[in-house]
Design an enzyme around this catalytic site. Sequence first.
Site, mmCIF file in Angstrom:
data_model
loop_
_atom_site.group_PDB
_atom_site.id
_atom_site.type_symbol
_atom_site.label_atom_id
_atom_site.label_comp_id
_atom_site.label_asym_id
_atom_site.label_seq_id
_atom_site.Cartn_x
_atom_site.Cartn_y
_atom_site.Cartn_z
ATOM 1 N N ASP A 7 1.789 4.886 -12.588
ATOM 2 C CA ASP A 7 2.538 5.116 -11.361
ATOM 3 C C ASP A 7 1.605 4.814 -10.183
ATOM 4 O OD1 ASP A 7 4.524 6.296 -9.558
ATOM 5 O OD2 ASP A 7 3.137 7.981 -9.435
ATOM 6 N N ASP A 9 2.275 5.854 -6.325
ATOM 7 C CA ASP A 9 2.209 6.870 -5.273
ATOM 8 C C ASP A 9 1.909 8.253 -5.833
ATOM 9 O OD1 ASP A 9 2.883 5.121 -3.011
ATOM 10 O OD2 ASP A 9 4.746 4.863 -4.120
#
Length: 192
Positions: A7, A9
């Site tokens: 991922d 953010d």
Amino acid sequence: MLRLGIDIDGTVTAQDTFVPYLNESFQCAITLDDMTEYDLTKLLKISNEEFWGWMDQHEPLIYKQAKPAEGAKVILDQMKHHHKLIYITARRQHHTDVTYTWFQENHVHYDDIELVGGHHKLEAVQKHKIDVFFEDHHGNATMIAKEADIPVILFNSPYNQMPIDDRIIRVNNWQEASQWIKQYEQRLQTAY
């Protein structure tokens, strides 16, 4: 060589990235510790529509100016020699250019980046044949661990303190994540 799904953010970028922008826009003084839920509408006392209107306006600048999480670049630079680094993010498609530019300007290696436009990353995880996923969102971590039946490294945060199952490994930083990956590789080699 493991195929690592990562991922962006709150995982590759600092978890408090949005805080100064939220404080400025909503005239508040929140900190990362105040963010005990991923959904910020209750904390900010705004509607979902207001939040997404704000996101539409501010996301490009926030993504452009985001700082890498502490230790992320160093560890990812080490991992790129041994693993495939495939970033799977909830960012929406119209943020493709700003996303690639951020990786280039921050000299963060990637083998692939997929913007899925929401929190349903399972299809991308399966398509890329991910072996281990790195995440900060509790719901995503739980779904990926269960449905893809792979280990998920969950970066500890005030907003992801719900219980986890045994396929989810909670870490506090990139050094701990790297250490877990090294131990996991050793276990896999011993198993063969």
